[in-house]
Design a protein around this motif. Structure first.
Motif, mmCIF file in Angstrom:
data_model
loop_
_atom_site.group_PDB
_atom_site.id
_atom_site.type_symbol
_atom_site.label_atom_id
_atom_site.label_comp_id
_atom_site.label_asym_id
_atom_site.label_seq_id
_atom_site.Cartn_x
_atom_site.Cartn_y
_atom_site.Cartn_z
ATOM 1 N N LEU A 34 -41.447 -31.413 11.740
ATOM 2 C CA LEU A 34 -41.594 -30.214 10.913
ATOM 3 C C LEU A 34 -43.051 -29.754 10.961
ATOM 4 C CD1 LEU A 34 -39.555 -31.256 7.735
ATOM 5 C CD2 LEU A 34 -38.829 -29.661 9.512
ATOM 6 N N HIS A 79 -37.258 -33.325 15.730
ATOM 7 C CA HIS A 79 -37.168 -33.257 14.264
ATOM 8 C C HIS A 79 -38.511 -33.043 13.580
ATOM 9 C CE1 HIS A 79 -33.069 -35.564 14.055
ATOM 10 N NE2 HIS A 79 -32.930 -34.286 14.384
ATOM 11 N N CYS A 120 -40.335 -39.907 14.008
ATOM 12 C CA CYS A 120 -39.158 -39.051 14.036
ATOM 13 C C CYS A 120 -38.865 -38.712 15.494
ATOM 14 C CB CYS A 120 -39.345 -37.783 13.213
ATOM 15 S SG CYS A 120 -40.703 -36.730 13.735
ATOM 16 N N ARG A 176 -33.825 -32.583 6.049
ATOM 17 C CA ARG A 176 -34.209 -32.349 7.446
ATOM 18 C C ARG A 176 -32.983 -32.361 8.349
ATOM 19 N NH1 ARG A 176 -36.596 -37.329 10.564
ATOM 20 N NH2 ARG A 176 -34.341 -37.706 10.511
ATOM 21 N N GLN A 208 -29.464 -26.766 1.308
ATOM 22 C CA GLN A 208 -30.710 -27.500 1.195
ATOM 23 C C GLN A 208 -30.950 -27.999 -0.228
ATOM 24 O OE1 GLN A 208 -33.291 -28.553 3.247
ATOM 25 N NE2 GLN A 208 -31.792 -28.191 4.872
ATOM 26 N N CYS A 231 -35.701 -35.822 1.327
ATOM 27 C CA CYS A 231 -36.305 -34.931 2.320
ATOM 28 C C CYS A 231 -35.756 -35.195 3.721
ATOM 29 C CB CYS A 231 -37.823 -35.064 2.298
ATOM 30 S SG CYS A 231 -38.606 -34.316 0.844
ATOM 31 N N GLY A 257 -41.636 -34.541 8.742
ATOM 32 C CA GLY A 257 -40.315 -34.887 9.248
ATOM 33 C C GLY A 257 -40.161 -36.336 9.625
#
Length: 362
Positions: free
Chosen positions: A177, A175, A171, A246, A324, A242, A106
């Motif tokens: 991941l 956020h 990040c 996100r 997405q 990406c 992320g």
């Protein structure tokens, strides 16, 4: 104590006499300064040439950041670049291998440093390599803030060189991941690769050598390009799409399909007790069919060595799959729905690919 220089009649030696040309190194720094300046972004607080680089996270817009860092290389794909005397894209590979790993967590890539080591510095080749690094940084949106050029005669033979890259990103805390929220029934999306990327090249080179192929000859799987140039197609950089995914909501995990292929990488972002069932119907680029056929590589070995056409995998909520897919396709990369998350038993494989054996020539 005897004076060896006097005893042997050797005049005073210089660093250049030992094979290290400091002037060539300075010339390379001068040649790459415009390249690095072109990658500047918000947050960079220093210029090339200092002993270290400074970055201001607040100036970059972060409020409660978590830092991420990664390092990687290009592997033996470098041997093909050297053999083909084509260095313009190998730097893109170096950046891609690092920033694609960063974005999986992320993180937005912020800055990049490189390590370039060679036996004898070729300023023209060195500039081409670093120009590729700068291009990769621009694509990823990160700054090339410095690096190290090491000329080490006796360590590297002939035109050999090695590359390593180091990337730092960040990040906001919310956020990150981790894959912890992945659940049974989630959809798996695949982002198309640009080719073999930067993994499996020891096997690629073995297949080329065993078949007696020449890197300068036409590529059997791609008309109009030499084999060397076709195999050197740079690694796709997936950062911008990406990060957009996100921010769109519904993205649960990303997996960069690098060394280990599908088998080794997708399970890294799955909670215990969950696996992935892939349908195996996505388009496979001709380079992989050629490698499999020429090397008689077993299908399961293809799945654990190469990306086979999918360079990044996204696990998304089923109700957000279309949103997405659109976000991930925003930079022009083809996106395909390739599977789903399933519950598995203790002894079951974490990755299954339906119809995989039938996809490959015998």
């Amino acid at each position: 104590m005897r004076n060896h220089g006097e005893d042997l009649g050797i005049p005073g030696l210089t660093y250049k006499d030992s094979g290290v040309d400091v002037d060539a190194g300075d010339a390379l720094v001068d040649a790459i300064k415009p390249l690095t300046e072109a990658t500047r972004r918000a947050g960079v607080a220093s210029s090339l040439g200092g002993f270290s680089a400074l970055f201001d996270l607040k100036a970059a817009g972060f409020k409660d950041p978590v830092l991420a860092a990664t390092t990687d290389g290009v592997g033996t794909k470098l041997k093909i670049a050297i053999a083909a005397n084509h260095h313009a894209t190998i730097g893109i590979d170096l950046v891609a291998m690092c920033v694609n790993d960063l974005v999986v967590g992320g993180a937005e890539p912020l800055f990049f440093l490189d390590y370039f080591a060679t036996g004898k510095l070729d300023v023209v080749a060195g500039r081409a390599i670093i120009a590729g690094i700068a291009e990769g940084c621009r694509t990823a949106g990160c700054a090339l803030v410095g690096g190290e050029t090491a000329e080490m005669p006796g360590m590297y033979a002939g035109d050999d060189y090695d590359l390593a890259g180091f990337a730092v990103g960040a990040c906001e805390r919310g956020h990150v991941l981790t894959g912890a929220g992945v659940a049974e029934g989630d959809v798996v999306l695949g982002l198309a690769s640009s080719g073999a990327h930067s993994n499996g090249f020891s096997l690629v080179r073995r297949i080329v050598e065993a078949g007696g192929f020449n890197y300068a000859a036409p590529a059997p799987f791609e008309p109009g390009r030499s084999l060397g140039h076709a195999l050197l197609e740079p690694t796709q950089i997936y950062v911008k799409e990406c990060l957009k995914a996100r921010n769109a909501g519904g993205l649960k995990a990303l997996a960069h399909i690098t060394g280990g292929g599908f088998i080794g990488n997708i399970p890294r972002v799955l909670p215990d007790g969950l696996g992935v069932a892939l349908d195996g119907t996505w388009p496979i680029p001709p380079v992989f069919s050629w490698l499999q056929r020429e090397g008689q590589v077993p299908p399961d070995e293809m799945a654990r060595t190469f990306n086979c056409g999918i360079g990044m995998v996204a696990v998304v909520s089923a109700d957000k799959a279309d949103v997405q897919a659109a976000a991930l396709a925003s930079a022009g990369t083809a996106v395909t729905r390739i599977g789903r998350i399933v519950r598995i038993g203790a002894d079951a494989p974490a990755v299954t690919i339906d119809g995989w054996d039938k996809r490959w020539a015998r």
